[in-house]
Design a protein around this motif. Structure first.
Motif: not given
Length: 379
Positions: A90-109
């Motif tokens: 499923e690739g890589i996901f990133k949170s900028v609020d300590g895990g409350e919300t997540w967004v996929a970060q798969n551009d270029g993989l």
């Protein structure tokens, strides 16, 4: 600065493992918040879990994440609100609020099969992802990934480790092609497998005081034919020269090694989580002793160490939740051995017997020196 966790906070027994939480949940990876060590994260077979009370209670933080098994967690060392989690498919996901919300970060993989993710030790915007096919790098905190060269298309990268004194030197552990090394920051890679009979590597550990000393934990790949001809597959291998040559640790051979963790106060102390329990080495990974008391399950995939003033605190992930262990025994070992000088290791020449000889000589000289000091300061 990391906040200390005391044994009473996590209900850890002294020199015996005790179950902490997440019973019947398979644990794939564990991570500790670098700013608040009472905050823990677990990549599990049921997604991502978080604890804010040193692991006593846990809750899911899967908003925006796939409903599948998470494989690895990476926390920004300079801003622990920035967290990455990866999935093998499923690739890589990133949170900028300590895990409350997540967004996929798969551009270029080139693939969504991601096994591991690590931050560059000096630049928190730069991360390295171990994927099926090699290593990808981002220099903008995951917005765009770029593949590197030197790997085969089917090579699975399970772990990535930096030379702590020179981050332009990077090592990668692969699932089928051994250990790879880069001397240009990961742009290109070359295999360094001389002396490695097993090319299935799960984990690497580099000695921060002497980065030429590296330990590799491999898969158990023993067959009846291997046993008959006497070859060693699986277990721990070590190098004294940055990967140019590898040797087997006979004390822990033919065992699947999942994680290797060093004790920061003494890098000769290494812990290994395996398909046969937890082991401790006090000589940099050559000899090992099991510390399995209290373990109900010896399939120990994840392992983290939280430094404390008095003794190391270990958390291990199993198919049946998380276990904790406070290694008070290391205090008695530490008092007897102290810090082993570098010349003792290099006297070894890669053999445990020579290490013992070097250690005995050092202890004799140390005793004589203390005797002279005692006479010097006698009233």
């Amino acid at each position: 600065m990391m906040t200390a966790i005391f044994p009473s906070q996590v209900l850890a027994n002294t020199n015996s493992w005790s179950q902490l939480a997440l019973e019947k949940v398979g644990i794939m990876d564990l991570a500790v918040d670098p700013a608040r060590s009472e905050t823990l994260y677990a990549a599990t077979t049921q997604g991502l879990q978080m604890s804010s009370d040193s692991g006593t209670t846990w809750h899911s933080i899967n908003k925006g994440l796939p409903a599948s098994e998470a494989t690895s967690i990476a926390i920004n060392p300079t801003n622990s609100k920035n967290i990455f989690v990866c999935y093998d498919g499923e690739g890589i996901f990133k949170s900028v609020d300590g895990g409350e919300t997540w967004v996929a970060q798969n551009d270029g993989l080139p693939t969504l099969n991601v096994r591991t993710l690590v931050f560059h030790p000096k630049d928190s915007n730069t991360l390295y992802a171990g994927i099926k096919g090699g290593v990808c790098i981002t220099s903008n905190a995951g917005s765009k990934w770029s593949p590197t060269s030197g790997f085969k298309p089917y090579t699975n990268v399970n772990d990535i480790a930096f030379n702590p004194q020179d981050p332009s030197t990077v090592y990668a552990a692969t699932g089928n092609d051994g250990v790879f090394k880069s001397t240009n920051g990961g742009v290109s890679w070359k295999d360094i497998n001389t002396g490695l009979p097993s090319l299935s590597i799960f984990t690497l550990s580099i000695d921060p005081k002497n980065p030429e000393r590296i330990i590799a934990g491999t898969y158990n790949a023993v067959t009846p034919t291997d046993l008959y001809v006497g070859d060693v597959y699986g277990g721990v291998f070590y190098t004294n020269d940055g990967g140019a040559h590898w040797q087997a640790s006979k004390a822990l051979s033919s065992v699947t090694i999942f994680r290797l963790v060093r004790y920061p106060q003494n890098s000769n102390v290494v812990y290994a989580s395996t398909l046969g329990g937890i082991y401790r080495s006090i000589d940099g990974g050559i000899n090992w002793t099991d510390i399995n008391a209290g373990l109900a399950n010896e399939f120990l995939h994840a392992l983290v160490l939280i430094p404390q003033k008095d003794a190391p605190l270990l958390l291990s992930g199993t198919p049946n939740g998380i276990y904790t262990y406070t290694d008070q025994e290391w205090n008695s070992l530490k008092a007897k051995i102290s810090v082993i000088p570098k010349w003792v290791w290099w006297t070894a020449g890669g053999t445990a017997g020579a290490i013992l000889v070097g250690l005995v000589i050092w202890l004799i000289l140390r005793k004589r020196r203390k005797g002279k000091e005692k006479q010097k300061y006698a009233w």
